[in-house]
Design a protein around this motif. Structure first.
Motif, mmCIF file in Angstrom:
data_model
loop_
_atom_site.group_PDB
_atom_site.id
_atom_site.type_symbol
_atom_site.label_atom_id
_atom_site.label_comp_id
_atom_site.label_asym_id
_atom_site.label_seq_id
_atom_site.Cartn_x
_atom_site.Cartn_y
_atom_site.Cartn_z
ATOM 1 N N GLU A 42 0.557 -1.578 -0.058
ATOM 2 C CA GLU A 42 0.042 -0.229 0.092
ATOM 3 C C GLU A 42 1.076 1.427 0.124
ATOM 4 O OE1 GLU A 42 -4.141 0.686 2.475
ATOM 5 O OE2 GLU A 42 -3.137 -1.386 3.410
ATOM 6 N N GLN A 46 0.420 3.817 -3.104
ATOM 7 C CA GLN A 46 0.371 5.683 -2.865
ATOM 8 C C GLN A 46 0.757 6.743 -3.178
ATOM 9 O OE1 GLN A 46 -0.137 5.075 1.543
ATOM 10 N NE2 GLN A 46 -2.171 4.535 1.883
ATOM 11 N N VAL A 52 -6.162 4.072 -3.941
ATOM 12 C CA VAL A 52 -5.312 2.640 -3.395
ATOM 13 C C VAL A 52 -6.349 2.706 -2.390
ATOM 14 C CG1 VAL A 52 -3.626 1.800 -2.133
ATOM 15 C CG2 VAL A 52 -2.769 3.954 -4.188
#
Length: 452
Positions: A42, A46, A52
């Motif tokens: 993640e 981003q 996301v």
């Protein structure tokens, strides 16, 4: 073969991201490590994608995704998985499986090529491509990371069904394929399916002394005969009607098949033992792509029956399916075949994956072919159907996305799923350069205009 100079300038940071993701022991059942890997992923998505998120998969880690919208109505999905196979006995590894050490230009790690070279490398390919466009993309890109592909992607169908509009795509770049032994790139389209079954026979009430072998039935021997009867003497599936379901090779597909390598000499035990069921190499190549196959996974016996005739026995058998072969239809044909030979036998389905077909002749297929030629300096070897099974049919069913699996970091000797899995750093950088080239090729073929 021209390498983008930015990849060479940034090689250390690009390789470091590959090493970082390889340090997570992210087997599907190791939830703490899976969640650590998901959080890291993640954090990498981003800065690159405007949308996301994660979608939980019950009992497993989350699907992690990023979406960057483009000008055209076209969408490309980059499918990856961030789970890995178990490392097994770590003492069998030359270098610890989760340290991602580099020795003589080679990175050793569980999941190095399957599939963390894609997980990491495609992020940098996308980043460099996005820079070329000043952040405004000609078409939409979805980055999709599966948390449990190595165990059959349980729960993935629910995710795709429930979020079909979010992930709707016109093409899906699947996890990567390997390079041929001569270094040529290869591209696999669609994917095989699979059907695993348990065949069981209970012939006696209880086990009995082997001296009764001439007057009582033997469940293990009966199961062995059933399994042996599932294939012909030269290795083709013998279940009546099963092979008739398989897609037939076109003349053009048969021409492409002639470039495919079939494992032979590398598997030879000695000069008198032929590893292949028959000698005609063109026929072996055709079978490799267009024939269903059968393999025995295990015989299951009660360990206490070593010195007796066991009352029951079962075998686990896996069928490899090609497009056109519905697992449920195949199961019915297998049951009829087995019942004809032994009415006391029971056939149970263990699991199944539907096969999927995608055309090599589409705009997507042509773009991948030309990108591979450009990135690797050799014409790619085309597999009209990938030889491995995967959940590709779900992506066609719910998202409308044909799939293709291009050459990546893995070489034939890279020990995927085995001890000392590894990939060369230079191959990884070439892999990243190929993905960057493909993103450009899709645009030049009209993918960005939405007219093909």
């Amino acid at each position: 073969m021209t390498m983008d100079p930015r990849i060479l300038e940034q090689r250390d940071s690009i390789v470091d991201r590959w090493r970082t993701i390889c340090r997570f022991a992210s087997t599907a059942d190791n939830l703490p490590e899976i969640h650590r890997a998901a959080r890291w992923l993640e954090s990498q998505l981003q800065p690159l994608f405007s949308e996301v998120g994660t979608i939980p998969v019950e009992g497993y880690g989350p699907v992690v995704y990023g979406i960057e919208r483009g000008r055209s109505a076209k969408t490309l999905m980059l499918y990856n998985h961030y789970d890995v196979q178990h490392a097994g006995d770590e003492k069998q590894w030359i270098h610890p499986p989760y340290e991602a050490q580099i020795h003589d230009g080679v990175l050793y790690a569980r999941g190095a090529c399957d599939d963390k070279a894609d997980v990491a490398g495609r992020l940098d390919s996308f980043r460099l491509w996005k820079q070329e466009h000043g952040g405004v993309l000609p078409y939409t890109v979805i980055y999709f990371a599966d948390p449990c592909e190595e165990i059959g992607s349980p729960g993935l169908e629910n995710v795709l069904r429930d979020h079909a509009e979010l992930f709707r795509s016109d093409a899906c770049l699947w996890e990567s394929y390997l390079r041929e032994e001569d270094g040529s790139p290869s591209i696999g389209f669609g994917c095989r399916g699979s059907l695993s079954v348990r065949i069981s026979v209970r012939a006696l009430k209880d086990g009995i002394h082997p001296s009764y072998g001439t007057v009582v039935r033997s469940a293990p021997l009966e199961v062995m005969k059933i399994v042996a009867g599932l294939t012909t003497d030269d290795g083709l599936v013998a279940v009546k009607g099963m092979r008739d379901l398989a897609i037939k090779a076109s003349p053009e597909a048969l021409r492409r098949v002639r470039r495919i390598g079939v494992p032979s000499e590398s598997l030879r035990l000695n000069e008198s033992t032929d590893p292949n069921p028959q000698a005609d190499m063109d026929e072996l190549r055709r079978r490799f792509i267009f024939e269903p196959g059968m393999s025995l996974a295990a015989y299951d016996l009660d360990s206490s029956s070593v010195r007796s005739i066991p009352p029951e026995c079962s075998a686990r058998v896996r069928f490899s399916l090609v497009p056109g072969m519905d697992p449920k239809q195949c199961l019915a044909l297998i049951r009829a075949h087995v019942a004809q030979r032994n009415p006391d036998a029971v056939v149970e389905m263990i699991d199944s994956i539907e096969p999927a077909y995608s055309s090599p002749d589409s705009c997507f297929g042509q773009s991948i072919t030309e990108a591979a030629q450009s990135a690797y300096g050799k014409p790619p070897v085309i597999y009209d159907i990938m030889t491995g099974a995967g959940p590709g049919a779900m992506f066609l069913k719910y998202l409308g996305a044909p799939i293709a699996s291009p050459t990546g970091t893995l070489r034939p000797d890279g020990n995927m799923h085995g001890y000392n899995e590894h990939g060369a750093v230079e191959d990884f950088l070439t892999h990243a350069n190929f993905t960057l080239t493909l993103l450009r090729e899709l645009e030049s073929h009209g993918f960005g205009r939405g007219d093909q």
